[in-house]
Design a protein around this motif. Structure first.
Motif, PDB file in Angstrom:
ATOM      1  N   PHE A  26      -2.092   8.829-101.257  1.00 58.90           N
ATOM      2  CA  PHE A  26      -2.243   7.751-100.514  1.00 58.90           C
ATOM      3  C   PHE A  26      -3.175   6.654-100.635  1.00 58.90           C
ATOM      4  O   PHE A  26      -2.978   5.734-100.601  1.00 58.90           O
ATOM      5  CB  PHE A  26      -2.201   8.317 -98.780  1.00 58.90           C
ATOM      6  CG  PHE A  26      -2.442   7.388 -97.802  1.00 58.90           C
ATOM      7  CD1 PHE A  26      -1.690   6.430 -97.311  1.00 58.90           C
ATOM      8  CD2 PHE A  26      -3.650   7.206 -97.330  1.00 58.90           C
ATOM      9  CE1 PHE A  26      -1.874   5.762 -96.256  1.00 58.90           C
ATOM     10  CE2 PHE A  26      -4.136   6.117 -96.502  1.00 58.90           C
ATOM     11  CZ  PHE A  26      -3.072   5.481 -96.036  1.00 58.90           C
ATOM     12  N   TYR A  27      -4.542   7.209-100.705  1.00 60.00           N
ATOM     13  CA  TYR A  27      -5.774   6.444-100.903  1.00 60.00           C
ATOM     14  C   TYR A  27      -5.463   5.607-102.165  1.00 60.00           C
ATOM     15  O   TYR A  27      -5.776   4.368-102.367  1.00 60.00           O
ATOM     16  CB  TYR A  27      -6.868   7.271-101.251  1.00 60.00           C
ATOM     17  CG  TYR A  27      -7.314   7.613-100.004  1.00 60.00           C
ATOM     18  CD1 TYR A  27      -7.260   7.071 -98.627  1.00 60.00           C
ATOM     19  CD2 TYR A  27      -8.049   9.056 -99.871  1.00 60.00           C
ATOM     20  CE1 TYR A  27      -7.862   7.592 -97.457  1.00 60.00           C
ATOM     21  CE2 TYR A  27      -8.318   9.797 -98.678  1.00 60.00           C
ATOM     22  CZ  TYR A  27      -8.132   8.759 -97.549  1.00 60.00           C
ATOM     23  OH  TYR A  27      -8.625   9.373 -96.304  1.00 60.00           O
ATOM     24  N   GLN A  80     -22.103   9.932 -92.927  1.00 63.38           N
ATOM     25  CA  GLN A  80     -20.939  10.722 -93.647  1.00 63.38           C
ATOM     26  C   GLN A  80     -19.690  10.032 -93.713  1.00 63.38           C
ATOM     27  O   GLN A  80     -19.450   9.384 -92.499  1.00 63.38           O
ATOM     28  CB  GLN A  80     -20.826  12.063 -93.031  1.00 63.38           C
ATOM     29  CG  GLN A  80     -21.913  13.172 -92.949  1.00 63.38           C
ATOM     30  CD  GLN A  80     -22.543  13.560 -94.298  1.00 63.38           C
ATOM     31  OE1 GLN A  80     -21.211  14.015 -94.963  1.00 63.38           O
ATOM     32  NE2 GLN A  80     -23.428  13.714 -94.606  1.00 63.38           N
ATOM     33  N   LEU A  81     -19.168   9.789 -94.747  1.00 62.89           N
ATOM     34  CA  LEU A  81     -17.862   8.963 -94.609  1.00 62.89           C
ATOM     35  C   LEU A  81     -16.544   9.636 -93.977  1.00 62.89           C
ATOM     36  O   LEU A  81     -16.728  10.802 -93.869  1.00 62.89           O
ATOM     37  CB  LEU A  81     -17.539   8.797 -96.109  1.00 62.89           C
ATOM     38  CG  LEU A  81     -18.201   8.076 -97.179  1.00 62.89           C
ATOM     39  CD1 LEU A  81     -17.580   7.905 -98.273  1.00 62.89           C
ATOM     40  CD2 LEU A  81     -18.216   6.339 -96.386  1.00 62.89           C
ATOM     41  N   THR A  82     -16.018   9.227 -93.184  1.00 60.50           N
ATOM     42  CA  THR A  82     -14.803   9.381 -92.271  1.00 60.50           C
ATOM     43  C   THR A  82     -13.608   9.114 -92.949  1.00 60.50           C
ATOM     44  O   THR A  82     -13.582   8.326 -94.040  1.00 60.50           O
ATOM     45  CB  THR A  82     -14.948   8.751 -90.891  1.00 60.50           C
ATOM     46  OG1 THR A  82     -14.308   7.339 -91.031  1.00 60.50           O
ATOM     47  CG2 THR A  82     -16.305   8.935 -90.441  1.00 60.50           C
ATOM     48  N   THR A  83     -12.417   9.754 -92.429  1.00 57.70           N
ATOM     49  CA  THR A  83     -11.274   9.587 -93.069  1.00 57.70           C
ATOM     50  C   THR A  83     -10.968   7.699 -92.970  1.00 57.70           C
ATOM     51  O   THR A  83     -10.432   7.251 -93.690  1.00 57.70           O
ATOM     52  CB  THR A  83     -10.233  10.259 -92.150  1.00 57.70           C
ATOM     53  OG1 THR A  83     -10.207  11.572 -92.598  1.00 57.70           O
ATOM     54  CG2 THR A  83      -8.757   9.973 -92.892  1.00 57.70           C
ATOM     55  N   GLU A  84     -11.529   7.303 -91.757  1.00 53.65           N
ATOM     56  CA  GLU A  84     -11.124   5.721 -91.629  1.00 53.65           C
ATOM     57  C   GLU A  84     -11.977   4.969 -92.670  1.00 53.65           C
ATOM     58  O   GLU A  84     -11.371   3.811 -93.156  1.00 53.65           O
ATOM     59  CB  GLU A  84     -11.681   5.447 -90.005  1.00 53.65           C
ATOM     60  CG  GLU A  84     -10.668   6.046 -89.049  1.00 53.65           C
ATOM     61  CD  GLU A  84      -9.300   5.327 -89.162  1.00 53.65           C
ATOM     62  OE1 GLU A  84      -9.024   4.055 -89.459  1.00 53.65           O
ATOM     63  OE2 GLU A  84      -8.302   6.068 -89.130  1.00 53.65           O
ATOM     64  N   ASP A  85     -13.234   5.576 -92.758  1.00 51.25           N
ATOM     65  CA  ASP A  85     -13.870   4.800 -93.923  1.00 51.25           C
ATOM     66  C   ASP A  85     -13.128   4.835 -95.225  1.00 51.25           C
ATOM     67  O   ASP A  85     -13.010   3.713 -96.023  1.00 51.25           O
ATOM     68  CB  ASP A  85     -15.126   5.263 -94.083  1.00 51.25           C
ATOM     69  CG  ASP A  85     -16.289   5.286 -92.775  1.00 51.25           C
ATOM     70  OD1 ASP A  85     -15.909   4.422 -92.046  1.00 51.25           O
ATOM     71  OD2 ASP A  85     -16.944   6.102 -92.614  1.00 51.25           O
ATOM     72  N   MET A  86     -12.776   5.905 -95.765  1.00 52.71           N
ATOM     73  CA  MET A  86     -11.825   5.979 -96.924  1.00 52.71           C
ATOM     74  C   MET A  86     -10.543   5.123 -96.999  1.00 52.71           C
ATOM     75  O   MET A  86     -10.363   4.638 -97.863  1.00 52.71           O
ATOM     76  CB  MET A  86     -11.630   7.500 -97.214  1.00 52.71           C
ATOM     77  CG  MET A  86     -12.569   8.414 -97.179  1.00 52.71           C
ATOM     78  SD  MET A  86     -13.988   7.798 -98.573  1.00 52.71           S
ATOM     79  CE  MET A  86     -13.076   8.444-100.131  1.00 52.71           C
ATOM     80  N   ALA A 110     -17.681   6.051-105.776  1.00 55.64           N
ATOM     81  CA  ALA A 110     -17.444   5.768-107.074  1.00 55.64           C
ATOM     82  C   ALA A 110     -16.396   6.837-107.590  1.00 55.64           C
ATOM     83  O   ALA A 110     -15.697   6.245-108.579  1.00 55.64           O
ATOM     84  CB  ALA A 110     -19.007   5.863-107.753  1.00 55.64           C
ATOM     85  N   GLU A 111     -16.565   8.090-107.315  1.00 54.47           N
ATOM     86  CA  GLU A 111     -15.629   8.949-107.898  1.00 54.47           C
ATOM     87  C   GLU A 111     -14.343   8.636-107.301  1.00 54.47           C
ATOM     88  O   GLU A 111     -13.207   8.961-108.271  1.00 54.47           O
ATOM     89  CB  GLU A 111     -16.016  10.268-107.239  1.00 54.47           C
ATOM     90  CG  GLU A 111     -14.997  11.669-107.803  1.00 54.47           C
ATOM     91  CD  GLU A 111     -15.675  12.824-107.468  1.00 54.47           C
ATOM     92  OE1 GLU A 111     -15.013  13.980-107.686  1.00 54.47           O
ATOM     93  OE2 GLU A 111     -16.542  13.041-106.999  1.00 54.47           O
ATOM     94  N   GLN A 112     -14.054   8.471-106.083  1.00 56.10           N
ATOM     95  CA  GLN A 112     -12.795   7.917-105.512  1.00 56.10           C
ATOM     96  C   GLN A 112     -12.186   6.855-105.997  1.00 56.10           C
ATOM     97  O   GLN A 112     -10.823   6.577-106.021  1.00 56.10           O
ATOM     98  CB  GLN A 112     -12.876   8.153-103.957  1.00 56.10           C
ATOM     99  CG  GLN A 112     -11.547   8.316-103.147  1.00 56.10           C
ATOM    100  CD  GLN A 112     -10.940   9.620-103.212  1.00 56.10           C
ATOM    101  OE1 GLN A 112      -9.867   9.739-103.977  1.00 56.10           O
ATOM    102  NE2 GLN A 112     -11.264  10.663-102.695  1.00 56.10           N
ATOM    103  N   TYR A 113     -12.904   5.728-106.110  1.00 57.31           N
ATOM    104  CA  TYR A 113     -12.411   4.701-106.521  1.00 57.31           C
ATOM    105  C   TYR A 113     -13.267   3.755-107.639  1.00 57.31           C
ATOM    106  O   TYR A 113     -13.989   3.059-107.439  1.00 57.31           O
ATOM    107  CB  TYR A 113     -12.469   3.440-105.188  1.00 57.31           C
ATOM    108  CG  TYR A 113     -12.022   4.206-103.721  1.00 57.31           C
ATOM    109  CD1 TYR A 113     -10.611   4.055-103.826  1.00 57.31           C
ATOM    110  CD2 TYR A 113     -12.885   4.485-102.793  1.00 57.31           C
ATOM    111  CE1 TYR A 113     -10.103   4.839-102.766  1.00 57.31           C
ATOM    112  CE2 TYR A 113     -12.178   4.938-101.704  1.00 57.31           C
ATOM    113  CZ  TYR A 113     -10.936   5.248-101.491  1.00 57.31           C
ATOM    114  OH  TYR A 113     -10.393   5.766-100.467  1.00 57.31           O
TER     115      TYR A 113
END
Length: 299
Positions: A26-27, A80-86, A110-113
């Protein structure tokens, strides 16, 4: 019974794995679709970076500006990053951070994007040791503005936006310089005066003003101050004849009251400029209020 337990565990792990793969998909899909409408989506990490970017971008058509954290979050040391942040970062083309270690979650982003353009506002800024609150120095904040402007120009494929960014940045830099000039007497008269700080962010203000910092007690919501620390800071105040303490009211009021009751010292409560509304002039207004309090305290 044991066999059923293992089967249940295996099924549970499979569900978790599929859910994780689904979220990742999804991301990635969101990131692939970001910017397809021609809009450059800029996300800032927290309040002072948003205000900086807001002044540079202005009402530039085709550029969308969002902030990751709520405007009342404060510094992001333990954020802490939230799901909404991601989800928000999945739509971003550019991510503007303060840098210097404040955004402790940056490695996760950086790892995710890996293709996300990150503008580090502190990249060209001289920091005070491990203290990254550079926006609390007007001069260093001006350097951050220049860095953000250059980063946006490099990241934006629309060449026509370059002139807008530069004009807006120059206007904002002119306003910041005018603020420095307005309080030139404050910057000129306090050189060498002793000061104690109850928040490390004020180290940059003290550096701008030429104050000699003789003690720092960095207070926050998790800070437990011992009786020995109170005794030590009172001893420093007396020995160095400290006239003024810089504190943040949110976390420093109790300590400020204690110290004022025990020593011949004034405590002034300054704004760390990490909270507020999204008004473009909020930094200018907040810093002007800080400097006025300092001027009055040293008169």
């Amino acid at each position: 019974m044991i066999k059923n337990k293992y089967v249940f565990t295996a099924i549970l792990l499979a569900v978790i794995l599929l859910a994780g793969l689904g979220l990742t998909s999804f991301y990635m899909k969101q990131q692939d679709e970001a910017g397809e409408d021609g809009t450059l989506t800029v996300v800032t990490s927290f309040y002072p970076m948003y205000v900086a970017a807001e002044n540079i971008i202005g009402d530039c058509e085709g550029v969308s500006l969002e902030n990751l954290s709520e405007p009342q979050t404060g510094c992001l040391h333990d954020y802490q990053l939230t799901t909404e942040d991601m989800r928000l970062l999945a739509t971003a083309d550019v991510f503007i951070i303060n840098g210097g270690g404040i955004e402790s979650f940056l490695s996760e982003v950086a790892e995710q994007y890996p293709d996300l353009v990150v503008i580090d506002a502190c990249e060209e800024t001289e920091l005070l040791d491990d203290n990254a609150h550079a926006w609390m120095s007007i001069g260093r904040y001006m350097t951050q503005i220049e860095t953000i402007c250059a980063g946006l120009i490099n990241a934006d494929p629309e060449a026509a936006h370059e002139e807008i960014y530069r004009e807006n940045a120059d206007r904002y830099l002119s306003d910041l310089q005018a603020l420095r000039d307005e309080y030139a007497d404050v910057f000129g008269e306090l050189d060498g005066q002793p000061a104690v700080l109850f928040h490390e962010a004020y180290e940059y203000l003290a550096d701008d003003l030429g104050l000699e910092v003789v003690g720092i007690m960095d207070l926050d919501e998790e800070r437990q101050v011992s009786a020995g620390e109170v005794a030590d800071i009172l001893s420093v105040i007396a020995e160095e004849e400290v006239p003024v303490i810089f504190a943040e009211e949110l976390y420093g009021k109790d300590m400020g009251d204690t110290v004022e009751a025990e020593a011949d010292v004034s405590v002034i409560y300054l704004d760390t400029l990490t909270r507020g509304d999204y008004d473009a002039d909020s930094y200018l207004d907040g810093m002007r209020a800080n400097l006025e309090l300092i001027r009055e305290a040293y008169q």
